[in-house]
Design a protein around this motif. Sequence first.
Motif, PDB file in Angstrom:
ATOM      1  N   ALA A   7       0.829  -1.208   0.000  1.00  0.00           N
ATOM      2  CA  ALA A   7       0.000   0.000   0.000  1.00  0.00           C
ATOM      3  C   ALA A   7       0.858   1.250   0.000  1.00  0.00           C
ATOM      4  CB  ALA A   7      -0.935  -0.004   1.204  1.00  0.00           C
ATOM      5  N   SER A   8       1.946   1.247   0.804  1.00  0.00           N
ATOM      6  CA  SER A   8       2.739   2.472   0.845  1.00  0.00           C
ATOM      7  C   SER A   8       3.580   2.640  -0.417  1.00  0.00           C
ATOM      8  CB  SER A   8       3.620   2.513   2.090  1.00  0.00           C
ATOM      9  OG  SER A   8       4.239   1.285   2.262  1.00  0.00           O
ATOM     10  N   MET A   9       4.081   1.516  -0.981  1.00  0.00           N
ATOM     11  CA  MET A   9       4.838   1.603  -2.225  1.00  0.00           C
ATOM     12  C   MET A   9       3.979   2.165  -3.351  1.00  0.00           C
ATOM     13  SD  MET A   9       7.857   0.997  -2.525  1.00  0.00           S
ATOM     14  CE  MET A   9       8.880   1.026  -1.105  1.00  0.00           C
ATOM     15  N   VAL A  10       2.718   1.689  -3.407  1.00  0.00           N
ATOM     16  CA  VAL A  10       1.832   2.176  -4.461  1.00  0.00           C
ATOM     17  C   VAL A  10       1.653   3.678  -4.327  1.00  0.00           C
ATOM     18  CG1 VAL A  10      -0.528   2.133  -5.268  1.00  0.00           C
ATOM     19  CG2 VAL A  10       0.638   0.012  -4.823  1.00  0.00           C
ATOM     20  N   GLN A  11       1.476   4.123  -3.066  1.00  0.00           N
ATOM     21  CA  GLN A  11       1.329   5.551  -2.821  1.00  0.00           C
ATOM     22  C   GLN A  11       2.572   6.317  -3.278  1.00  0.00           C
ATOM     23  OE1 GLN A  11      -1.609   6.140  -0.449  1.00  0.00           O
ATOM     24  NE2 GLN A  11      -1.593   7.816  -1.892  1.00  0.00           N
ATOM     25  N   LEU A  12       3.745   5.737  -2.948  1.00  0.00           N
ATOM     26  CA  LEU A  12       5.014   6.390  -3.264  1.00  0.00           C
ATOM     27  C   LEU A  12       5.218   6.461  -4.769  1.00  0.00           C
ATOM     28  CD1 LEU A  12       7.193   7.303  -1.244  1.00  0.00           C
ATOM     29  CD2 LEU A  12       8.479   5.273  -1.873  1.00  0.00           C
ATOM     30  N   VAL A  13       4.977   5.321  -5.431  1.00  0.00           N
ATOM     31  CA  VAL A  13       5.136   5.270  -6.879  1.00  0.00           C
ATOM     32  C   VAL A  13       4.219   6.293  -7.526  1.00  0.00           C
ATOM     33  CG1 VAL A  13       4.653   3.848  -8.889  1.00  0.00           C
ATOM     34  CG2 VAL A  13       5.908   2.896  -6.982  1.00  0.00           C
ATOM     35  N   GLU A  14       3.001   6.400  -6.988  1.00  0.00           N
ATOM     36  CA  GLU A  14       2.044   7.346  -7.542  1.00  0.00           C
ATOM     37  C   GLU A  14       2.590   8.773  -7.457  1.00  0.00           C
ATOM     38  OE1 GLU A  14      -1.685   7.003  -5.602  1.00  0.00           O
ATOM     39  OE2 GLU A  14      -2.640   8.463  -6.928  1.00  0.00           O
TER      40      GLU A  14
ATOM     41  N   LEU B 254      -2.191   6.469 -16.568  1.00  0.00           N
ATOM     42  CA  LEU B 254      -2.478   5.385 -15.622  1.00  0.00           C
ATOM     43  C   LEU B 254      -3.731   5.696 -14.798  1.00  0.00           C
ATOM     44  CD1 LEU B 254       1.027   4.399 -14.285  1.00  0.00           C
ATOM     45  CD2 LEU B 254      -0.323   3.300 -16.036  1.00  0.00           C
ATOM     46  N   GLY B 255      -3.913   6.996 -14.541  1.00  0.00           N
ATOM     47  CA  GLY B 255      -5.153   7.440 -13.900  1.00  0.00           C
ATOM     48  C   GLY B 255      -5.456   6.718 -12.607  1.00  0.00           C
ATOM     49  N   ILE B 256      -6.693   6.220 -12.507  1.00  0.00           N
ATOM     50  CA  ILE B 256      -7.115   5.654 -11.234  1.00  0.00           C
ATOM     51  C   ILE B 256      -6.573   4.249 -11.019  1.00  0.00           C
ATOM     52  CG2 ILE B 256      -9.253   6.963 -11.314  1.00  0.00           C
ATOM     53  CD1 ILE B 256     -10.529   4.059 -11.702  1.00  0.00           C
ATOM     54  N   PHE B 257      -5.841   3.712 -12.005  1.00  0.00           N
ATOM     55  CA  PHE B 257      -5.436   2.309 -11.867  1.00  0.00           C
ATOM     56  C   PHE B 257      -4.396   2.129 -10.784  1.00  0.00           C
ATOM     57  CE2 PHE B 257      -6.710   2.288 -16.425  1.00  0.00           C
ATOM     58  CZ  PHE B 257      -7.933   1.719 -16.153  1.00  0.00           C
ATOM     59  N   LEU B 258      -3.539   3.129 -10.601  1.00  0.00           N
ATOM     60  CA  LEU B 258      -2.466   2.964  -9.623  1.00  0.00           C
ATOM     61  C   LEU B 258      -2.987   2.662  -8.220  1.00  0.00           C
ATOM     62  CD1 LEU B 258       0.444   5.346 -10.524  1.00  0.00           C
ATOM     63  CD2 LEU B 258       0.502   2.896 -10.113  1.00  0.00           C
ATOM     64  N   PRO B 259      -3.885   3.510  -7.653  1.00  0.00           N
ATOM     65  CA  PRO B 259      -4.373   3.172  -6.314  1.00  0.00           C
ATOM     66  C   PRO B 259      -5.079   1.820  -6.259  1.00  0.00           C
ATOM     67  CG  PRO B 259      -5.514   5.102  -7.202  1.00  0.00           C
ATOM     68  CD  PRO B 259      -4.378   4.828  -8.087  1.00  0.00           C
ATOM     69  N   LEU B 260      -5.774   1.446  -7.334  1.00  0.00           N
ATOM     70  CA  LEU B 260      -6.489   0.167  -7.360  1.00  0.00           C
ATOM     71  C   LEU B 260      -5.553  -1.021  -7.219  1.00  0.00           C
ATOM     72  CD1 LEU B 260      -9.200   0.235 -10.124  1.00  0.00           C
ATOM     73  CD2 LEU B 260      -9.470  -0.086  -7.693  1.00  0.00           C
TER      74      LEU B 260
END
Lengths: 205, 215
Positions: A94-101, A115-121
């Motif tokens: 979860a935190s990596m996804v946030q960071l990458v975003e 990528l839009g909303i796909f990253l948090p998903l």
Amino acid sequence: MENLVNIFVKSVFIDNMIFAYFLGMCSYLAVSKTVKTSTGLGIAVIFVLGITVPVDYLIHNFLLKEGALVWLSPKFADVDLSFLSFIIFIAVIASMVQLVEMIIEKFSPALYNSLGIFLPLIAVNCAILGGSLFMQEREYNNIAEATAFGLGSGLGWFLAIVGIAAIREKIRYSNIPDPLKGLGITFIITGLMGMAFMGFMGIKL
Amino acid sequence: MSEEKEPLFSGKNIKLLTEPLNDSNPITVQVLGICSALAITVKVKPAFVMAVSVVFVMAVSNVVISLLRKTVPPRIRIIVQLVVIAAMVILVDQFLKAFLFDISKQLSVFVGLIITNCIIMGRLEAFALSNKPWPAFLDGLGNAAGYGVILIIVAFFREFLGSGTIWGYQVIPEGFYNFGYENNGFMILPPMALIVVGIIIWVQRAKNKKLVESN
């Protein structure tokens, strides 16, 4: 080096996330209506798997595994924290996804928009957590192997979702029995694609 | 509040429990939770254990989230949900490792993958966050049971046709094999799980016309 290529090819074709383990099926079915969006999601998955698997590898080997804490003090030789791995892996993801975003948003707004909303998903995509758990189960020797496995699994997932999206775009014009339309036929096509991928099984690497 | 006088098993509550079994089945209609569903349906026994684990995790985490629904700030709700689910899954995993070691080996990473099972997150978001604990409990039970039913049906066909056994017991008589009956080894391989689910969806939608999709 040869070993790394083997792991990479194996995780793309033979141990394909979708066709062999059904991981990430939810987003695979929901987002595969057009090739464009599924390409975006596929790239995001490659990206996140390529980062989280090595990070979780380090965490597993230096914090959680039995005896992993020896580098702190020899007293910890029989401490086994691996029962915590689920909760730690999911937090890392979860935190990596946030960071990458955030990083992508800063350095490449164009990629971020596509990528839009796909990253948090992706945080709740089973393929990502599955990648980390398989890495833990298969006990790769070093971080390079774990990275090769992560990238390979991501690429395999990408191939699968782009393939099914292309087929679904065409199948819209076919005459399918009513009850099979939509979800039913997608399942059966995925099954047929899985059979085709099974052809790679005999390859010894 | 008038709601508190509502009987425990009022019509509305019963509906929460029974609807996911057919009309809004999590797998065949809502398309949730397929990830961990298919890989463990080769035999009935692991599928049953998986179904029971999901029922437990789902019912308990639905209740916990429903109790916490007024105290958790919306911005951090996802991480709170993940932590609650992960804690429940750790309990299940440790329990299986202690008492049912063989099955826990067969399920391998898929117990851990209950965490990212979209049914659980989906129901927490859609239902538990805005309802009282008791309806949330029933909703969790109903959805997890709807998931378990599909799991067991798929596993039944795959084990029956693929190995000629059910729950590990031989059901196809030895005599059949002498006359040249062969187990269909293909049923054990992953692609057939998808095709069996596809056929279940076909049968269900053929009976229940309002579920048919338009495109």
